[in-house]
Design an enzyme around this catalytic site. Structure first.
Site, mmCIF file in Angstrom:
data_model
loop_
_atom_site.group_PDB
_atom_site.id
_atom_site.type_symbol
_atom_site.label_atom_id
_atom_site.label_comp_id
_atom_site.label_asym_id
_atom_site.label_seq_id
_atom_site.Cartn_x
_atom_site.Cartn_y
_atom_site.Cartn_z
ATOM 1 N N HIS A 33 0.760 -1.159 -0.099
ATOM 2 C CA HIS A 33 -0.230 0.029 -0.088
ATOM 3 C C HIS A 33 1.018 1.255 -0.039
ATOM 4 C CE1 HIS A 33 -2.801 -2.963 2.204
ATOM 5 N NE2 HIS A 33 -3.402 -2.518 1.081
ATOM 6 N N GLN A 144 -0.576 -4.705 -8.366
ATOM 7 C CA GLN A 144 -0.456 -6.059 -9.463
ATOM 8 C C GLN A 144 -0.910 -7.248 -8.322
ATOM 9 O OE1 GLN A 144 3.081 -6.801 -11.865
ATOM 10 N NE2 GLN A 144 2.618 -8.818 -11.644
ATOM 11 N N LYS A 145 -0.621 -7.346 -7.401
ATOM 12 C CA LYS A 145 -0.911 -8.708 -6.583
ATOM 13 C C LYS A 145 -2.378 -8.940 -7.013
ATOM 14 C CE LYS A 145 -1.778 -9.912 -2.411
ATOM 15 N NZ LYS A 145 -3.277 -10.820 -2.357
ATOM 16 N N ASP A 146 -3.160 -8.077 -6.893
ATOM 17 C CA ASP A 146 -4.689 -8.479 -7.113
ATOM 18 C C ASP A 146 -4.977 -7.991 -8.717
ATOM 19 O OD1 ASP A 146 -5.564 -9.220 -4.638
ATOM 20 O OD2 ASP A 146 -5.013 -7.331 -4.109
ATOM 21 N N SER A 182 -2.348 -8.046 3.339
ATOM 22 C CA SER A 182 -2.863 -7.893 4.691
ATOM 23 C C SER A 182 -2.955 -9.246 5.205
ATOM 24 C CB SER A 182 -3.980 -7.178 4.716
ATOM 25 O OG SER A 182 -4.003 -5.842 3.989
HETATM 26 O O1 PAF Z 1 -7.653 -4.445 -2.890
HETATM 27 C C1 PAF Z 1 -8.522 -3.997 -1.725
HETATM 28 O O2 PAF Z 1 -8.214 -3.677 -0.725
HETATM 29 C C2 PAF Z 1 -10.212 -3.794 -2.078
HETATM 30 O O3 PAF Z 1 -10.531 -4.769 -3.014
HETATM 31 C C3 PAF Z 1 -10.535 -2.437 -2.491
HETATM 32 C C4 PAF Z 1 -10.294 -2.303 -3.791
HETATM 33 C C5 PAF Z 1 -10.099 -1.560 -1.569
HETATM 34 C C6 PAF Z 1 -12.055 -2.240 -2.669
HETATM 35 O O4 PAF Z 1 -12.658 -2.736 -1.374
#
Ligand code: PAF
Length: 284
Positions: A33, A144-146, A182
């Site tokens: 983050h 990119q992780k998601d 997380s």
């Molecule tokens: O990646 C995340 O933390 C969540 O999916 C997001 C984009 C904040 C939506 O709740």
């Protein structure tokens, strides 16, 4: 740094701000983050962060209740990184009584995580659309992780004409390779060692790719072989087109290899892009 809890307060702040770079999060912030926030700070006039554990993207058996929450530490990190505003709404603020509208993404959202977690991307798209409407950023930053989430949000943003640049940022990893998440908070010391199988498998496929291997079946087999070990419950390995996320049947110049597995109490996902950088992945 301003900490606000209502959409009305965000709008008042927005009216006084220039080009906003936005990082939506569910809190429990980590170095991944931090990299998104730093990029928003560097590329825009001001950076805004949201912290909201979004109930609509969790299934009935998912970890909504136990999801790590640490608002105090999260706000301190945002302040240190130079965020100008953090939006920390309540559930009622985002989903007031009578709230009934949901955003149904297309085919991209039915594969991989969408198949494993039905309804997940409806929740993600709905909350991201609400946050975009409240914050009205110039650009929004996703990890990119998601990767599938990044592609689903890019597609929604294009289709709904939000006029927001959705920027993908490289995965941040711990020194041994584990992708920052997380949910790593759920891992015991031994789980952490076992969890390294995911990144090791993806890097092994990357090595094959660097050596010229382009057959998706060979890449898929290598990931399966390296990731398969007693305490890693593999859910899927996918070698797919990075834009459509459709499984590749023949050689391609660009691929995304994704993996999902349960390790200890955590469900982990990770991926690598081969033949392209996440920075260059646009709405497609
Ligand atoms: O990646 C995340 O933390 C969540 O999916 C997001 C984009 C904040 C939506 O709740």
């Amino acid at each position: 740094m301003k900490v606000v809890r209502t959409a009305t307060e965000v709008r008042a702040w927005r009216a006084r701000s220039g080009r906003v770079g936005f990082v939506p999060t569910m809190g429990a912030l980590h170095a991944g983050h931090a990299a998104l926030i730093e990029r928003a700070v560097a590329e825009c006039d001001v950076a805004a962060v949201s912290i909201f554990v979004n109930p609509t993207q969790f299934g009935p058996h998912d970890d909504f209740r136990s999801y790590p929450r640490n608002e105090f530490a999260d706000l301190a990190l945002c302040e240190r990184l130079g965020a100008a505003m953090v939006f920390v709404p309540s559930e009622d603020e985002m989903y007031p009584a009578g709230d009934a509208t949901r955003i149904q993404p297309g085919a991209l959202a039915l594969l991989l995580e969408g198949a494993a977690r039905p309804g997940h991307f409806v929740g993600v798209c709905t909350v991201v659309a609400k946050l975009f409407a409240i914050v009205r950023p110039e650009a929004a930053y996703f990890g990119q992780k998601d990767f599938q989430q990044l592609r689903v949000v890019q597609t929604m943003t294009r289709d709904l004409r939000f006029g927001i640049r959705v920027v993908g940022c490289p995965t941040v990893r711990e020194p041994e390779g584990l992708a920052m998440s997380s949910r790593n908070a759920y891992l015991e010391a031994e789980d952490r060692r076992n969890a390294l199988a995911l990144s090791r498998a993806l890097f092994a496929a990357g090595d094959l790719w660097s050596g010229g291997e382009r057959d998706p079946a060979v890449l898929r087999d290598r990931v399966k072989k390296v990731v398969s070990q007693p305490d890693v419950a593999l859910e899927y390995v996918s070698v797919a087109d990075p834009y459509t996320l459709e499984e590749l049947r023949g050689p391609a110049g660009q691929v995304v290899i994704s993996v999902a597995a349960r390790v200890g109490k955590a469900r982990l996902i990770d991926n690598v892009l081969l033949g392209l950088d996440v920075d260059g992945v646009g709405p497609g």
